[in-house]
Every structure is written in structure tokens, then in C-alpha cells.
Design a protein around this motif. Structure first.
Motif: not given
Length: 421
Positions: A67-68, A155-159, A181-182
Motif C-alpha cells: 500500500e505504501i 516512507p514508513g520506517e527508514p532502517l 509516522t515512525w
């Protein structure tokens, strides 16, 4: 095809093909632009003539969920007429299985206005698994258009602490994230991002910070008044109130990136250093957990949890200390949303107090001088959408020293031992 059929301002799919290796992707890209009179191919069927490629940058999107990936690609396609790019959307799946790659190569075109030529750009959707999914740089690097800037949108959680991420970012000019958003409070990842910015030449754009531009403009406007300007260097207290959906507002339950950015921006602009980093407020109900409180109604003592008193920190301007309070309030607003910023300045026995709030399309500012209301202003400042924030990020060249300063100060407020047991 008539101009009205082109749906001016709306991207239209002109080419679509499948590939199962980097080499096959490169072959399909070459086919799209191989000849001046090529017609489009949509799943093997001929279509309209494709205009010349007009890419101005490479955008690599790291999407961990389908979905992202779809949402990000749609956002970028809406910018085709304004910022045509080669967009590479990478989605990993089944990291422990065999190595595989499946890709969809597309060309989207847009007529931005009736008198403008059609502009086109490519989007490469890649889903990969196993060993292939663990090497982002090996997938993205061969596909970028050389001599064009490279932006990584995560987008989302960057590692950020993992080697695949570091390898990918080595070849990038800009990292685009949304810290709001984290997961958890988001502050450990914020500190990691500041470390990346300090140890590389990478420019960082955080939507969480950029959304606060209207707050910053409103706060700065207070000190545009010559009667209030002398108080600017005598700030003594900053309080930021944010929303939470947790009945207790317990530490770690709500993302704190946006509230902390307010303090980080003020600290960086006023030259304030961190004396004591952020820590939970000492309270008799913590750290043993929220205690029940009786309402004293009904037959028995109805119980509800006690709301956390938030976090505190201490800054210094070299002459005096500045106290910082970041506190939660139960609210229907999205968790972590800033509800209020309060400033207190004291100069030669005189006090200036400011209160800044925002709602819908407006930011409100009220100022009291020695207890007497001295200013009330309402600014029309609409919230910016993701597509607007992305456009601003990819239009930027080099580092924004205001954003970099806010990030560094916010990370310093987090401190090196945040989250340690």
C-alpha cells in the motif's frame, strides 16, 4: 488524440511492460525511448506516440508494504508535468527465501496545459525477495539516470543503521522521510537521522518538520514587533502540548518528533545549547505506571488512569537556563499533533508570554506583556498535502540550514542514552 482527450494536467499511462531482472528492465527502458516515432505499447497493444523523456531527477522509493508503494507512486505521478523523474519503487518480500525479482516498467505522460508539450517519465515498480531484496543499492544504482540528482524517499520506517540503507544513501543527494509516522516515540530514529546528516553530505527533508512552517512563521512574527523584539534573547520557558490517544500518555506511547522539532527549531535559531536532555517528568505515579484515580461518582469509585506529565529538558543561552516542557493531552487529533506552543520571556523585570495554536486553515497567536493582552492575530495558513511537501523536497538544492539546525538541536535534546533500559 485531441487535447481534451489527453486530460490536461492528468498523467496517462503510455507504456507498460514486465521484467524479471535488472538487464530486462534496462532493455524495456531502452525500448520506450529507442526511436523518435515510436508508438506506445500498453501490454503489447500499440498506442499513441510517446513524447521525449524529460526526467530532471531520480527518485528512489523504498516501500516495505504494497500500500505504501502504490500510494507513493501515485503521489509522484501527479508531479509528472512539474517534476518528471525516473521513479524506482522498491518493495521487498520474503527476505529469507530464494532470490527473485519482478518488475513493472511504465511510462506516464502529461500535458500540463494546452500550449505545452507532452512530458513523460518512467516509473519502475520492483518487488524482490531473498538475497535480491537485501541489497537496495545493487538494484537501484544500475537503473538511475546518470548526471541527474538522486533523492531517496523512504516512507514508513527508514532502517538507517543497517548496511543496505547506508550503501543506498552513499549514492544519494537527498533523503526524504516523514518522522511523524515512525513507531513508538520516534526519537531514537530521529537521533540516527541526525547522525547520518552529520557524517555525510546528504540533505534531509522531513515532512514532519516541513509541515510546521506555518507555526514557525507565526512564532517569528511575534518578534517582528519592535516592542517584543528585545525579549527574543530572554526566553526562559518553552512548553509544547501534543495530542495522544493513550489514556495515560505514557512515555513511548506517542510519536514525539513534531513536538520536539518545535523546541529544536527555537534552540537552533536562538543559539541555545542543551544542558539536560529530554527526560520523563518525575511524578509519584511514574515509573511504576499510571495509578487509578477515583472520580467519586456512583456507587463505587470509578477508575481512570492518570495522564503522564510529559517530559522536561533544560537549555541555556550562556547566561540563564531555559526550561522545556513537552506534555500530552488526550485529543481526537492524530497522535503527536502539536496543539499549542507557549513561550515565556523575562527581561528586566518585565514578562512576555505568547500562546500559539493552529486549527484547520488558521494559526492563532496571542501575546501578553506584563499580564496585559498586547497582540492577537489569526493567520490563514492551510495544511500542506504530501504531494506539496514532496514537490518542495525535490525542488530543494543542497542543505536547508534552518532544517539542519532544527534536526541537530532536536537530536541533542533526545540525548545519547534515550530509550536505554
Amino acid at each position: 488524440m485531441a487535447i481534451d482527450e489527453l486530460r490536461i494536467g492528468e498523467p496517462i499511462l503510455r507504456w507498460s511492460a514486465r521484467a524479471h531482472s535488472i538487464a530486462e528492465i534496462e532493455t524495456e527502458l531502452a525500448r520506450i525511448w529507442a526511436g523518435q516515432d515510436l508508438t506506445a505499447s500498453i501490454d503489447g497493444e500499440p498506442g499513441r506516440h510517446i513524447a521525449a523523456r524529460t526526467s530532471v531527477l531520480n527518485l528512489i522509493v523504498v516501500a516495505r508494504r504494497p500500500e505504501i508503494a502504490e500510494r507513493s507512486a501515485a503521489t509522484m505521478q501527479s508531479l509528472t508535468g512539474r517534476h518528471p523523474s525516473r521513479t524506482i519503487v522498491i518493495q521487498s518480500a520474503d527476505p529469507d527465501g530464494p532470490s527473485w525479482l519482478d518488475a513493472r516498467v511504465e511510462a506516464h505522460c502529461m500535458v500540463p496545459r494546452e500550449d505545452a508539450p507532452e512530458t513523460c517519465a518512467e516509473t519502475i515498480h520492483i518487488t524482490c525477495g531473498g538475497e535480491a531484496g537485501r541489497h537496495l543499492s545493487a538494484i537501484a544504482t544500475p537503473l538511475v539516470v546518470h548526471d541527474l540528482p538522486v533523492a531517496v524517499w523512504w516512507p514508513g520506517e527508514p532502517l538507517l543503521t543497517r548496511q543496505p540503507a547506508r550503501e543506498l544513501l552513499e549514492g544519494a543527494d537527498r533523503l526524504i522521510v516523514d518522522g511523524s509516522t515512525w513507531s513508538g516515540d520516534g526519537l531514537t530514529r530521529l537521533r540516527e537521522m541526525a547522525e547520518v546528516a552529520d557524517t555525510t553530505t546528504l540533505a534531509v527533508s522531513d515532512f514532519a518538520l516541513e509541515r510546521q512552517a506555518r507555526w514557525r512563521e507565526a512564532i517569528a512574527s511575534i518578534f517582528d514587533d519592535r516592542d517584543f523584539l528585545p525579549y527574543e534573547r530572554y526566553l526562559r520557558r518553552v512548553a509544547v502540548t501534543y495530542s495522544t490517544h493513550d489514556d495515560t500518555g505514557a512515555p513511548g506511547s506517542t510519536n514525539l518528533v513534531k513536538p520536539l522539532y518545535h523546541v529544536g527549531w527555537l534552540a537552533s535559531r536562538l543559539g541555545l545549547s542543551v544542558v539536560k536532555p529530554l527526560a520523563p517528568v518525575a511524578d509519584r505515579h511514574w515509573p511504576g505506571g499510571p495509578q487509578a484515580r477515583s472520580t467519586g461518582r456512583g456507587r463505587g469509585p470509578a477508575q481512570r488512569p492518570v495522564m503522564s506529565r510529559g517530559h522536561t529538558a533544560t537549555l541555556s543561552d550562556g547566561r540563564a537556563e531555559v526550561s522545556v516542557v513537552v506534555r500530552p493531552i488526550a485529543s481526537n487529533s492524530p497522535p503527536g499533533t502539536t496543539l499549542r506552543v507557549e513561550l515565556l520571556a523575562e527581561r528586566r523585570g518585565s514578562e512576555l508570554r505568547a500562546d500559539v495554536t493552529a486549527e484547520a486553515e488558521f494559526v492563532n497567536v496571542r501575546v501578553w506583556q506584563d499580564g496585559v493582552e498586547a497582540m492577537e492575530r489569526h493567520f490563514r495558513a492551510p495544511r500542506r498535502k504530501e504531494v506539496e511537501l514532496l514537490a518542495e523536497a525535490i525542488e530543494s538544492t543542497g542543505r536547508d540550514f534552518v532544517a539542519t539546525g532544527a534536526l541537530r538541536s532536536a537530536a541533542a535534546l533526545v540525548g545519547p542514552h534515550w530509550g536505554a533500559a
